[in-house]
Design a protein around this motif. Sequence first.
Motif, PDB file in Angstrom:
ATOM      1  N   PHE A 132      54.846  66.509 103.309  1.00 45.81           N
ATOM      2  CA  PHE A 132      56.155  67.377 103.840  1.00 45.81           C
ATOM      3  C   PHE A 132      57.491  66.625 104.004  1.00 45.81           C
ATOM      4  O   PHE A 132      58.468  66.932 104.011  1.00 45.81           O
ATOM      5  N   VAL A 133      56.925  65.352 104.710  1.00 46.49           N
ATOM      6  CA  VAL A 133      58.340  64.499 105.135  1.00 46.49           C
ATOM      7  C   VAL A 133      58.534  63.634 104.090  1.00 46.49           C
ATOM      8  O   VAL A 133      57.599  62.721 103.912  1.00 46.49           O
ATOM      9  N   THR A 134      59.665  63.298 103.493  1.00 44.05           N
ATOM     10  CA  THR A 134      59.816  62.264 102.243  1.00 44.05           C
ATOM     11  C   THR A 134      60.379  61.041 103.183  1.00 44.05           C
ATOM     12  O   THR A 134      60.177  60.267 102.576  1.00 44.05           O
ATOM     13  N   HIS A 135      61.250  61.241 104.212  1.00 41.89           N
ATOM     14  CA  HIS A 135      61.765  60.110 104.915  1.00 41.89           C
ATOM     15  C   HIS A 135      61.739  60.375 106.448  1.00 41.89           C
ATOM     16  O   HIS A 135      62.004  61.502 106.884  1.00 41.89           O
ATOM     17  N   LEU A 136      61.443  59.336 107.180  1.00 40.71           N
ATOM     18  CA  LEU A 136      61.300  59.595 108.705  1.00 40.71           C
ATOM     19  C   LEU A 136      62.418  58.675 109.417  1.00 40.71           C
ATOM     20  O   LEU A 136      62.469  57.480 109.113  1.00 40.71           O
ATOM     21  N   ILE A 137      63.170  59.037 110.406  1.00 43.12           N
ATOM     22  CA  ILE A 137      63.870  58.359 111.132  1.00 43.12           C
ATOM     23  C   ILE A 137      63.520  58.693 112.648  1.00 43.12           C
ATOM     24  O   ILE A 137      63.480  59.852 113.236  1.00 43.12           O
ATOM     25  N   LEU A 138      62.965  57.534 113.299  1.00 46.20           N
ATOM     26  CA  LEU A 138      62.654  57.582 114.509  1.00 46.20           C
ATOM     27  C   LEU A 138      63.814  56.686 115.569  1.00 46.20           C
ATOM     28  O   LEU A 138      64.128  55.443 115.242  1.00 46.20           O
ATOM     29  N   PHE A 139      64.344  57.658 116.443  1.00 45.41           N
ATOM     30  CA  PHE A 139      65.322  56.782 117.487  1.00 45.41           C
ATOM     31  C   PHE A 139      64.741  56.295 118.883  1.00 45.41           C
ATOM     32  O   PHE A 139      63.836  57.459 119.340  1.00 45.41           O
ATOM     33  N   VAL A 140      64.632  55.320 119.172  1.00 40.22           N
ATOM     34  CA  VAL A 140      64.366  54.670 120.600  1.00 40.22           C
ATOM     35  C   VAL A 140      62.692  54.600 120.705  1.00 40.22           C
ATOM     36  O   VAL A 140      62.335  53.541 120.978  1.00 40.22           O
ATOM     37  N   VAL A 141      62.178  55.579 120.463  1.00 40.58           N
ATOM     38  CA  VAL A 141      60.466  55.666 120.827  1.00 40.58           C
ATOM     39  C   VAL A 141      59.701  55.507 119.256  1.00 40.58           C
ATOM     40  O   VAL A 141      59.779  55.998 118.322  1.00 40.58           O
ATOM     41  N   PRO A 142      59.024  54.395 119.394  1.00 37.99           N
ATOM     42  CA  PRO A 142      58.358  54.101 118.165  1.00 37.99           C
ATOM     43  C   PRO A 142      56.961  54.872 117.954  1.00 37.99           C
ATOM     44  O   PRO A 142      56.856  55.691 118.839  1.00 37.99           O
ATOM     45  N   LEU A 143      56.228  54.828 116.676  1.00 38.95           N
ATOM     46  CA  LEU A 143      55.173  55.486 116.479  1.00 38.95           C
ATOM     47  C   LEU A 143      54.025  54.855 117.529  1.00 38.95           C
ATOM     48  O   LEU A 143      53.826  53.452 117.444  1.00 38.95           O
ATOM     49  N   PRO A 276      58.921  56.369 103.655  1.00 35.37           N
ATOM     50  CA  PRO A 276      59.749  55.434 104.186  1.00 35.37           C
ATOM     51  C   PRO A 276      60.307  55.716 105.392  1.00 35.37           C
ATOM     52  O   PRO A 276      60.641  56.877 105.776  1.00 35.37           O
ATOM     53  N   THR A 277      60.366  54.850 106.390  1.00 40.87           N
ATOM     54  CA  THR A 277      60.670  55.210 107.838  1.00 40.87           C
ATOM     55  C   THR A 277      61.795  54.039 108.252  1.00 40.87           C
ATOM     56  O   THR A 277      61.534  52.938 108.182  1.00 40.87           O
ATOM     57  N   LEU A 278      62.460  54.686 109.014  1.00 38.30           N
ATOM     58  CA  LEU A 278      63.578  53.896 109.931  1.00 38.30           C
ATOM     59  C   LEU A 278      63.382  54.077 111.373  1.00 38.30           C
ATOM     60  O   LEU A 278      63.463  55.139 111.908  1.00 38.30           O
ATOM     61  N   PHE A 279      63.196  52.973 112.051  1.00 40.85           N
ATOM     62  CA  PHE A 279      63.063  53.043 113.513  1.00 40.85           C
ATOM     63  C   PHE A 279      64.425  52.205 114.038  1.00 40.85           C
ATOM     64  O   PHE A 279      64.734  51.029 113.583  1.00 40.85           O
ATOM     65  N   LEU A 303      58.711  50.217 106.411  1.00 36.84           N
ATOM     66  CA  LEU A 303      59.144  50.541 107.695  1.00 36.84           C
ATOM     67  C   LEU A 303      60.365  49.521 107.820  1.00 36.84           C
ATOM     68  O   LEU A 303      60.294  48.389 107.404  1.00 36.84           O
ATOM     69  N   THR A 304      61.567  50.307 108.228  1.00 37.78           N
ATOM     70  CA  THR A 304      62.768  49.280 108.568  1.00 37.78           C
ATOM     71  C   THR A 304      63.142  49.390 109.920  1.00 37.78           C
ATOM     72  O   THR A 304      62.954  50.533 110.434  1.00 37.78           O
ATOM     73  N   ILE A 305      63.414  48.287 110.659  1.00 41.22           N
ATOM     74  CA  ILE A 305      63.751  48.472 111.990  1.00 41.22           C
ATOM     75  C   ILE A 305      65.134  47.648 112.256  1.00 41.22           C
ATOM     76  O   ILE A 305      65.452  46.691 111.711  1.00 41.22           O
ATOM     77  N   LYS A 306      65.858  48.630 112.721  1.00 42.46           N
ATOM     78  CA  LYS A 306      67.267  48.020 113.085  1.00 42.46           C
ATOM     79  C   LYS A 306      67.439  48.295 114.728  1.00 42.46           C
ATOM     80  O   LYS A 306      67.050  49.116 115.478  1.00 42.46           O
ATOM     81  N   GLU A 307      68.331  47.394 115.345  1.00 36.76           N
ATOM     82  CA  GLU A 307      68.482  47.325 116.757  1.00 36.76           C
ATOM     83  C   GLU A 307      69.996  47.637 117.240  1.00 36.76           C
ATOM     84  O   GLU A 307      70.828  47.211 116.382  1.00 36.76           O
ATOM     85  N   VAL A 308      70.034  48.443 118.161  1.00 41.77           N
ATOM     86  CA  VAL A 308      71.376  48.685 118.680  1.00 41.77           C
ATOM     87  C   VAL A 308      71.595  48.410 120.132  1.00 41.77           C
ATOM     88  O   VAL A 308      70.617  48.855 121.025  1.00 41.77           O
ATOM     89  N   ARG A 309      72.515  47.811 120.624  1.00 45.40           N
ATOM     90  CA  ARG A 309      72.788  47.601 121.989  1.00 45.40           C
ATOM     91  C   ARG A 309      73.390  48.876 122.547  1.00 45.40           C
ATOM     92  O   ARG A 309      74.424  49.396 122.367  1.00 45.40           O
ATOM     93  N   SER A 310      72.501  49.612 123.325  1.00 49.32           N
ATOM     94  CA  SER A 310      72.557  51.036 123.602  1.00 49.32           C
ATOM     95  C   SER A 310      71.445  51.374 124.535  1.00 49.32           C
ATOM     96  O   SER A 310      70.341  50.779 124.966  1.00 49.32           O
ATOM     97  N   SER A 311      71.842  52.193 125.726  1.00 48.63           N
ATOM     98  CA  SER A 311      71.032  52.682 126.599  1.00 48.63           C
ATOM     99  C   SER A 311      70.095  53.778 125.770  1.00 48.63           C
ATOM    100  O   SER A 311      70.095  53.902 124.500  1.00 48.63           O
ATOM    101  N   HIS A 312      69.232  54.510 126.344  1.00 52.11           N
ATOM    102  CA  HIS A 312      68.150  55.489 125.965  1.00 52.11           C
ATOM    103  C   HIS A 312      69.071  56.428 125.019  1.00 52.11           C
ATOM    104  O   HIS A 312      68.432  56.807 123.952  1.00 52.11           O
ATOM    105  N   TRP A 313      70.347  56.925 125.420  1.00 53.75           N
ATOM    106  CA  TRP A 313      70.812  57.840 124.522  1.00 53.75           C
ATOM    107  C   TRP A 313      71.691  57.434 123.431  1.00 53.75           C
ATOM    108  O   TRP A 313      72.984  57.728 123.397  1.00 53.75           O
ATOM    109  N   ILE A 314      71.210  56.787 122.388  1.00 53.11           N
ATOM    110  CA  ILE A 314      71.837  56.197 121.543  1.00 53.11           C
ATOM    111  C   ILE A 314      72.720  56.877 120.727  1.00 53.11           C
ATOM    112  O   ILE A 314      73.546  56.515 120.253  1.00 53.11           O
ATOM    113  N   MET A 315      72.310  58.031 120.303  1.00 55.64           N
ATOM    114  CA  MET A 315      73.051  58.871 119.349  1.00 55.64           C
ATOM    115  C   MET A 315      74.350  59.419 120.025  1.00 55.64           C
ATOM    116  O   MET A 315      75.254  59.606 119.215  1.00 55.64           O
TER     117      MET A 315
END
Length: 338
Positions: A132-143, A276-279, A303-315
């Motif tokens: 049911f999920v074609t693409h997955l995007i995870l913010f801050v918390v990994p699997l 395909p998953t983006l973390f 899996l693709t991993i990207k890093e952002v200089r941010s606190s927990h409230w990244i969005m």
Amino acid sequence: MNTLEKLDLKDPRLYRRKACINGKTYGYLYAEPKEGYSRTVFLIHGFPDLSMGWRYQIPFFLGLGHRVICPDCLGYGQSDSPSGSVVPFSLKSQCTDFHGLAVQLGCQNIILGGHDWGSMMASRFALYFPDFVTHLILFVVPLFPPSSTYCSVSDLVKLQPSFGYMLQFGSDDYEIESHTQSEDGIRGFLNALYGGLTTDGRRAISATNGIDFDIVSHLVPSKLLTEEDLQYYVSEYSRTGLRGPCNTYRVLHQNFIDETPFLSNGGDKKVEVNCPTLFVRAMDDFAITSSMVDTMLPYIPHLTIKEVRSSHWIMIQRPQKVNEIVQTWLQEQGINQN
């Protein structure tokens, strides 16, 4: 790239709706482009957040030509907050409900995103409903892959002290709830969670101990929320309080039970996210470590991993950067703007 836009609740593209799913009523935000859409993006918030936590991402996805659905999780906002058993708050229970909501809205598949506990739920959704999920995007918390042995919160904290706050958030004496009986209490709690500081730069929250309520009243307003944002959150949380959201931390054993089929002999499920998953990692989040991120690597082959200089409230702290990362990744996956 899309111009950064913050969603207003009065936006004519936005609808606040409710749906009855498996005997529970869920409130959700619904938006679709006037020109039509070919894909649906389903976004799940975390703790202590709401569907409006995606206020910078809803216009962004609309601008890419996608329909957007953002539910309030069980116990939050306009959704029900069942009393008694905590089982309805389990990851599997809510994943099943959200799958039902998506089907009810005509989805045959979705692009799924989540933040914090919403990320936990999104990764589980991809395990329970892989087609049911074609693409997955995870913010801050990994699997965090399912485990063959149950680890209580107290034992977890011994292994990983940065999860110490969970003892307070899910305490049997309902410590968080006892301090959030009034609007002022809710306001102070939210201000602390969203990074409010004292005049000398101290925080009221720590990873190891949770909230120091003696400091909460001395915090200046968080820079991450406008007064309008904060008042909206206070109003929404005043409806049913914090018991439902805190139940997230009381349902870990049920989550373990629900996931045993992934690991038991003869189980027909596989612990692997094949889409395909983006973390997107928030580098200044106080709870998530590099070893936690590394743990998920064998379970997500694409899996693709990207890093952002941010606190927990990244969005909401780095919305432009987050949206740019997501748009570039979607383009790399062959998902282009309508």
